[in-house]
Design an enzyme around this catalytic site. Sequence first.
Site, PDB file in Angstrom:
ATOM      1  N   HIS A  18     -73.072  18.392  52.586  1.00  0.00           N
ATOM      2  CA  HIS A  18     -72.507  18.609  51.250  1.00  0.00           C
ATOM      3  C   HIS A  18     -71.977  17.298  50.665  1.00  0.00           C
ATOM      4  O   HIS A  18     -72.177  16.987  49.490  1.00  0.00           O
ATOM      5  CB  HIS A  18     -71.317  19.575  51.323  1.00  0.00           C
ATOM      6  CG  HIS A  18     -71.663  20.995  51.660  1.00  0.00           C
ATOM      7  ND1 HIS A  18     -71.051  21.678  52.680  1.00  0.00           N
ATOM      8  CD2 HIS A  18     -72.533  21.870  51.105  1.00  0.00           C
ATOM      9  CE1 HIS A  18     -71.516  22.922  52.722  1.00  0.00           C
ATOM     10  NE2 HIS A  18     -72.433  23.060  51.792  1.00  0.00           N
ATOM     11  N   LYS A  42     -68.435  38.031  51.288  1.00  0.00           N
ATOM     12  CA  LYS A  42     -68.154  37.722  52.688  1.00  0.00           C
ATOM     13  C   LYS A  42     -66.676  37.395  52.880  1.00  0.00           C
ATOM     14  O   LYS A  42     -66.045  36.807  52.008  1.00  0.00           O
ATOM     15  CB  LYS A  42     -68.957  36.487  53.142  1.00  0.00           C
ATOM     16  CG  LYS A  42     -70.434  36.690  53.186  1.00  0.00           C
ATOM     17  CD  LYS A  42     -71.139  35.413  53.602  1.00  0.00           C
ATOM     18  CE  LYS A  42     -71.383  34.490  52.445  1.00  0.00           C
ATOM     19  NZ  LYS A  42     -71.970  33.205  52.757  1.00  0.00           N
ATOM     20  N   SER A 129     -73.276  25.199  57.009  1.00  0.00           N
ATOM     21  CA  SER A 129     -71.911  25.671  57.293  1.00  0.00           C
ATOM     22  C   SER A 129     -71.931  26.758  58.365  1.00  0.00           C
ATOM     23  O   SER A 129     -71.028  26.835  59.205  1.00  0.00           O
ATOM     24  CB  SER A 129     -71.277  26.227  56.017  1.00  0.00           C
ATOM     25  OG  SER A 129     -71.134  25.219  55.064  1.00  0.00           O
TER      26      SER A 129
HETATM   27  P1  ADP Z   1     -74.092  28.579  48.733  1.00  0.00           P
HETATM   28  O1  ADP Z   1     -73.420  29.772  49.377  1.00  0.00           O
HETATM   29  O2  ADP Z   1     -73.861  28.504  47.251  1.00  0.00           O
HETATM   30  O3  ADP Z   1     -75.534  28.374  49.104  1.00  0.00           O
HETATM   31  P2  ADP Z   1     -73.413  26.337  50.447  1.00  0.00           P
HETATM   32  O4  ADP Z   1     -72.057  25.765  50.640  1.00  0.00           O
HETATM   33  O5  ADP Z   1     -74.078  26.925  51.630  1.00  0.00           O
HETATM   34  O6  ADP Z   1     -73.241  27.353  49.261  1.00  0.00           O
HETATM   35  O7  ADP Z   1     -74.386  25.230  49.842  1.00  0.00           O
HETATM   36  C1  ADP Z   1     -74.128  24.622  48.612  1.00  0.00           C
HETATM   37  C2  ADP Z   1     -75.299  23.744  48.243  1.00  0.00           C
HETATM   38  O8  ADP Z   1     -75.376  22.652  49.154  1.00  0.00           O
HETATM   39  C3  ADP Z   1     -76.665  24.445  48.331  1.00  0.00           C
HETATM   40  O9  ADP Z   1     -77.496  23.931  47.312  1.00  0.00           O
HETATM   41  C4  ADP Z   1     -77.180  24.048  49.680  1.00  0.00           C
HETATM   42  O10 ADP Z   1     -78.608  24.064  49.730  1.00  0.00           O
HETATM   43  C5  ADP Z   1     -76.643  22.620  49.767  1.00  0.00           C
HETATM   44  N1  ADP Z   1     -76.487  22.190  51.147  1.00  0.00           N
HETATM   45  C6  ADP Z   1     -75.853  22.823  52.154  1.00  0.00           C
HETATM   46  N2  ADP Z   1     -75.942  22.118  53.298  1.00  0.00           N
HETATM   47  C7  ADP Z   1     -76.672  21.006  53.003  1.00  0.00           C
HETATM   48  C8  ADP Z   1     -77.153  19.892  53.763  1.00  0.00           C
HETATM   49  N3  ADP Z   1     -76.920  19.796  55.068  1.00  0.00           N
HETATM   50  N4  ADP Z   1     -77.873  18.939  53.120  1.00  0.00           N
HETATM   51  C9  ADP Z   1     -78.126  19.067  51.805  1.00  0.00           C
HETATM   52  N5  ADP Z   1     -77.734  20.091  51.039  1.00  0.00           N
HETATM   53  C10 ADP Z   1     -77.011  21.057  51.623  1.00  0.00           C
END
Ligand code: ADP
Length: 164
Positions: A18, A42, A129
């Site tokens: 992130h 969730k 995550s």
């Molecule tokens: P959501 O529940 O909205 O998908 P996340 O926190 O899982 O929220 O992810 C937010 C954004 O960050 C999404 O676009 C996801 O694809 C991106 N993302 C999550 N982990 C990574 C990573 N390791 N590398 C690049 N982008 C990521």
Amino acid sequence: MAQRAIYPGSFDPPTFGHLDIAERASGLFDELIVAVGTNSDKQPFLSVAHRIESLTECMAGLKNVQVSSFDGLLVDFAEAQGCQVIVRGLRAVSDFEYEFRVAMANRRLRPGIETLFLMSRDEHSFLASSVVREVARLGGDTSSFVPPVVEAMVREASRARQAR
Ligand code: ADP
């Protein structure tokens, strides 16, 4: 007009993946809002306050980044904040289908707001995550996935869960 973008997500917890996307997006726009979405059904792992606090600390060196939270429709919040672009990260192909559907829905709702995808760095492309939560739950070391401020919060959250 200043170009303002929003990077929304659950960030539960924020990972190096992130932070990399946020840092790279901050270099592309005049202003970036990293926005913690709070309307997931969730049960969260980290509280919204902890997610905001840790993201704010991690983004302290990026002067054009502001951290905030929202509930309700992302496009409504983006518009209210004057953002013309939604930034999302893409890892492997598995992210694509979901991200594509959400981007299409957002475009239908607000044709004036573009979604921009940044590809994950290869070293973060496996990082999610959910993996961090699972490693923490099983007592593993999360220091290569998340920054120290998040690691401490993750440790505390899994300890609190186990005590329940
Ligand atoms: P959501 O529940 O909205 O998908 P996340 O926190 O899982 O929220 O992810 C937010 C954004 O960050 C999404 O676009 C996801 O694809 C991106 N993302 C999550 N982990 C990574 C990573 N390791 N590398 C690049 N982008 C990521």
